[in-house]
Design an enzyme around this catalytic site. Structure first.
Site, PDB file in Angstrom:
ATOM      1  CG  LEU B  65      -2.119  -0.938   1.125  1.00 35.26           C
ATOM      2  CD1 LEU B  65      -2.886  -0.929   2.426  1.00 35.26           C
ATOM      3  CD2 LEU B  65      -3.029  -0.524  -0.021  1.00 35.26           C
ATOM      4  N   GLY B  67       4.146   1.718  -0.768  1.00 33.08           N
ATOM      5  CA  GLY B  67       5.026   1.861  -1.919  1.00 33.08           C
ATOM      6  C   GLY B  67       4.278   2.123  -3.213  1.00 33.08           C
ATOM      7  NE  ARG B 352      -6.603  -6.147  16.661  1.00 32.62           N
ATOM      8  CZ  ARG B 352      -6.271  -5.731  15.446  1.00 32.62           C
ATOM      9  NH1 ARG B 352      -5.040  -5.337  15.193  1.00 32.62           N
ATOM     10  NH2 ARG B 352      -7.167  -5.701  14.480  1.00 32.62           N
ATOM     11  CD  GLU B 447       3.883  -4.110   9.447  1.00 37.21           C
ATOM     12  OE1 GLU B 447       3.303  -4.447   8.407  1.00 37.21           O
ATOM     13  OE2 GLU B 447       4.095  -4.883  10.401  1.00 37.21           O
ATOM     14  CG  LEU B 463      -5.691  -1.708   5.353  1.00 39.91           C
ATOM     15  CD1 LEU B 463      -7.062  -2.166   4.870  1.00 39.91           C
ATOM     16  CD2 LEU B 463      -4.606  -2.404   4.569  1.00 39.91           C
TER      17      LEU B 463
END
Ligand code: FES
Lengths: 263, 659
Positions: B65, B67, B352, B447, B463
């Site tokens: 995403l 790059g 989480r 990331e 994202l």
């Protein structure tokens, strides 16, 4: 769709599996099927994990491991793809090679593993092929021409839910190449049809719709893919179960554009 | 707060690291009010005139995403972009596997969302370990991202009236998540990929697939190119540029097993680190609670199942250790719905990290289920009874099918089994507000950088960050650099390129010459097990010190006994893999060191020494409200630690509580 019958939590037993694997050093040398024997295959392994195990034993013997491609190993990236006993991605419907598990097989089975075979997908090594022809089909027109920053508000253009759902069905293609591999003509109509359908079903990019269909189809032909003779083999092996209805849509788009004189 | 300062090595032991002697460089955060910072900076940034843009070459490494969106956007502006990826096509990047969705502060649901709220939630979710200015910018551009993606033809889910549908995700109290079935990452990546391919047609982007970046070339202190290996022919190639953008993802596969793709790796980032790019907060890793458990030694990767399953599934284990009865024979009275018991108000929907840690705890207690004892039940029985099977099937059909495929179990007949797995890494190369690393001209996006998620990432934010960096941040900050830097001549035969290319060839030869008996996978698995045990979900001083002892030993063993068949001048997957494992064996050390040095618990980083009496994570803002940026000094030699203090002017740190 639940593909496996209900609980079998007996302790996994090792299976004996005979493999016949296509080995080919590079694009120019001749390849051949080589026999291997695995004696302790767990039904819980994925098909590619079974090949990992084979490769570990080959490396330990100082031999070159079998070259094959995979990445996500969860059925979404489209990297993997093997011809397994003559069927692209193996015996299960709607399943990529990486999502196929050895519990599909039985002790004593023999499995023949070959690469995708198509003129437009030259073999690079063993089971890996060059699928860059797909990229060139996209370059020819598989996009909407909108520069970054030039977009209207996301809700400014309404899209009927039915169209959006159909577009999504087609957009689910992972470009693995199974359609080409299974087709006796090595046609890329399902791949190209899926992208043409995805984009032509949406209002975005409407003005370039005809031009897109023409250019993508022309590129598909230029890459040396065969033509579609409606066998339907592609749909049967497509891990994303893309419908051959997308091919019909592509043909309609192409014909309409040709009549309109698009280029 | 009852936290001892971290144990500093005494004079007897050699130091593990050195404090930086120089002050932290300016992170270039704009002054002024939060909501004006990015607008101001975009105006201040220098521009390159359209006619001059093609004279600048920009290398983009990695085409996920971040790059692909950066390559497309810079190509549209007219720069000469060269995009590299290790895959056969850019569309395979692991961004493709993200399921859940993408956040955007559109407030389409009129339910109280705003840019400020998304900013606030992200800072808080990151446990106050991210920069306010960066996070605000992220929230601000989130709305443009969704516009862009919709215009590209991303088939977002729609309502019957034709408007885009939104849902709530990952415990958010507003419905701000945009999605395309369970394949949002795939569809957003294809959107960015197609935008980039359009630029390939336009001639501004040159696509160079099947290449692995093996060295960053630094000339006169600035990034001026890369060395790659052609993964088909083995050719070592030199690529000259004015700027290099690393968009190579995270380092989750340091643990061997993770939900990352099996080719995801730290190599490009690590080699840039060795050339001067600092590595920030490597100890921040996110462990996802709902993954399919490990089935045996052959396991090559783990599969994530959307945590939305926790909306209808109840998590439990047997009350007593060693209860091996099949789940259907365990009566209600003998079951422990431990999340509902411990966190009555959040129940199975705790964040989480809390869900993950509790699963580990019950398994460590001997109450885990499945053959390995390393899993817990996620049971739909009650909601199947309450809502009917068709409702559950409609909601989770695909996921349940995937689970069935992998495990052979039918979730309608027997409870699913889940266990936590490494999923995302918040740490990454240190970057300033311009996404520039400590090496001028080297930018890090997505990331691969450390910047926006703090110590923990919110669901549906990965994202968003990848695309924010690529579509909207890079197109402003990269031109600013190109317009202001003074470029000296850097031909491909410059001594720095010679040295870098020789280093690459040298290492490949070295890997092939060892001729040992242990495969790259065996070393990777051994490292992964050590990292999972000592630097995993729950960390303590003794375990981290053990990791710091054992990693160098494993590394030495690697260079004594690695087995790599074949040659360097052909397609050779073992050689590729061995190189990546070699880098992980170096990187793992700074990861463990960072975790040892950060003697607080925050976000995804839980230090057992730093918890409340109820066993919850306890942050220590007095000592640790900083970014830890590590500077490389050599393999096995103590790195230098730079601390960037974090200030909170708008979002005031509070302690999390999910009781
Ligand atoms: S490896 Fe990604 S689809 Fe099979």
């Amino acid at each position: 769709m639940i593909v496996n019958p209900a609980p079998t939590r007996t302790a996994p037993k090792g299976m004996r599996i005979a493999l016949r694997v296509w080995r080919q050093a590079n694009a120019t040398t001749r390849g051949r099927l080589v026999n291997y024997q695995l004696d302790d295959v767990s039904p819980d392994m994925s098909f590619l994990e079974m090949l990992d195990v084979l490769n570990e034993t080959l490396i330990k013997k100082g031999e070159e491991p079998v070259d094959f491609e995979s990445d996500c190993r969860e059925g979404i990236c489209g990297s993997c793809g093997l011809m397994i006993d003559g069927r692209a991605h193996g015996p299960l419907a709607g399943t990529t090679t990486c999502q196929l598990h050895m519990r599909t097989y039985r002790d004593g089975d023999e499995i023949v593993i070959e690469p995708w075979r198509a003129e437009a997908f030259p073999i690079l090594k063993d089971l890996s092929v060059d699928r860059s022809a797909f990229d060139r089909i996209i370059v020819a027109g598989g996009f909407v021409s909108v520069n970054t920053g030039a977009a209207p508000d996301a809700n400014a253009v309404l899209v009927p839910k039915g169209d959006a759902d159909l577009a999504m069905d087609a957009a689910a293609c992972i470009a693995c190449g199974a359609c080409v591999a299974q087709c006796k003509n090595a046609s890329a109509a399902l791949f190209t049809g899926a992208k043409v359908s995805h984009l032509s079903l949406l209002p975005q990019g409407g003005p370039e719709r005809g031009r897109r269909a023409i250019r993508m189809v022309q590129q598909m032909d230029a890459e040396g893919f065969g033509s579609c003779s409606n066998e339907g083999e592609c749909e049967a092996v497509c891990p994303k179960q893309i419908s051959i209805g997308t091919i019909a849509r592509m043909n309609r788009e192409f014909t309409r554009a040709a009549l309109d004189g698009a280029s | 707060m009852a936290i001892a300062t971290p144990d500093r090595p005494t004079t007897a032991a050699p130091p593990r690291f050195f404090e930086a002697a120089t002050p932290m460089p300016d992170a270039r955060i704009p002054s002024g009010p939060l909501e004006r910072k990015w607008t101001h900076r975009k105006f201040e940034n220098k521009l390159v005139a359209p006619a001059n843009r093609r004279k600048y070459t920009v290398i983009v490494v990695g085409t996920g995403l971040a790059g692909a969106s950066a390559a497309a956007s810079l190509g549209e502006q007219g720069y000469d972009v060269q995009a590299f990826c290790i895959h056969d096509t850019p569309r395979r990047a692991h961004s493709i596997a993200a399921q859940g969705g993408i956040n955007a502060a559109k407030n389409y649901k009129n339910d109280g969302d705003s840019v400020y709220r998304l900013f606030y939630d992200t800072i808080k979710g990151g446990d106050y370990r991210a920069r306010e200015a960066n996070v605000y910018r992220l929230a601000e551009v989130s709305v443009d991202i969704v516009d862009q993606c919709a215009a590209q033809g991303v088939p977002f889910a729609r309502e019957y009236g034709g408007l885009i549908d939104n849902r709530s995700f990952g415990g958010a109290q507003v419905e701000r998540t945009f999605y395309a079935r369970g394949q949002t990452g795939q569809q957003l990546l294809l959107g960015a990929y197609q935008a980039m391919m359009r630029q390939v047609q336009a001639g501004t982007v040159t696509l160079v697939p099947r290449r692995e970046m093996l060295e960053l070339v630094v000339i006169d202190g600035a990034a001026r190119g890369i060395i790659t290996r052609d993964l088909v022919t083995g050719a070592i190639e030199r690529h000259v540029a004015h700027a290099v953008l690393l968009c190579t993802g995270g380092y989750g596969t340091a643990f061997y097993l993770s939900t990352n793709a099996i080719n995801s790796n730290v190599t490009a980032a690590w080699r840039a680190h060795k050339q001067g790019a600092w590595f920030a907060n490597p100890c921040y890793t996110q462990i996802h609670p709902t993954c399919i458990p490990v089935s045996g030694d052959h396991q090559s990767k783990l599969t994530l199942m959307s945590e939305s399953l926790r909306n209808n599934g109840r998590i439990w284990v047997p009350k007593s250790a060693g209860d091996r009865r099949p789940p259907s024979e365990i009566p209600e009275a003998d079951r422990d719905y431990y999340l509902e018991r411990k966190y009555p108000s959040f129940g199975n929907l705790v964040p989480r990290d809390v869900a993950s840690r509790n699963a580990k705890e019950v398994c460590d207690d001997g109450r885990g289920v499945g053959d390995s004892g390393l899993s817990v039940y996620l049971d739909f029985r009650d909601d199947i009874r309450r809502l009917g099977r068709p409702v559950i099937e409609a909601r989770y059909g695909n996921l349940l099918e995937m689970y069935n495929r992998i495990t052979g179990d039918d979730p309608f007949e027997t409870p699913m089994r889940i266990y936590p797995a490494v999923h995302y890494t918040m740490g990454g190369l240190w970057v300033d507000y311009h996404l520039q690393s400590s090496v001028p001209g080297l930018f890090v996006l997505g990331e691969a950088n450390f910047s926006d998620h703090g110590a923990n990432r919110l669901g549906a934010s990965a994202l968003m960050q990848g695309l924010a960096d690529g579509y909207f941040v890079a197109p402003s900050v990269v031109p600013e650099y190109l317009a202001s830097a003074r470029f000296t001549d850097a031909p491909a035969n410059h001594p720095a390129f010679d040295a870098a290319a020789n280093a690459v060839t040298g290492q490949l030869d070295r890997l092939l010459k060892v001729g040992g008996a242990t495969t790259p996978r065996e070393f990777h698995r051994a490292l992964g097990r050590l990292m999972w045990d000592c630097v995993g979900m729950s960390r303590n001083q003794a375990g981290l010190e053990r990791a710091l002892r054992e990693i160098p030993a494993l590394r030495a063993e690697f260079w004594r006994d690695i087995a790599v068949p074949g040659t360097a001048d052909l397609k050779n997957q073992s050689l590729e893999y061995a190189g990546r494992v070699a880098d992980y064996l170096e990187f793992a050390e700074v990861m463990a060191l960072d975790a040892l040095e950060r003697a607080e618990s925050c976000g995804g980083h839980f230090r057992e020494e730093s918890q409340t009496p109820e066993g919850e994570a306890l942050r220590d803002d007095r000592h640790f409200a900083h970014v830890a940026a590590w500077e490389f000094t050599g393999v096995g030699t103590p790195p230098v630690l730079h601390r960037e203090q974090l200030g909170f002017e708008y979002a005031h740190p509070t302690q999390r509580s999910y009781k």
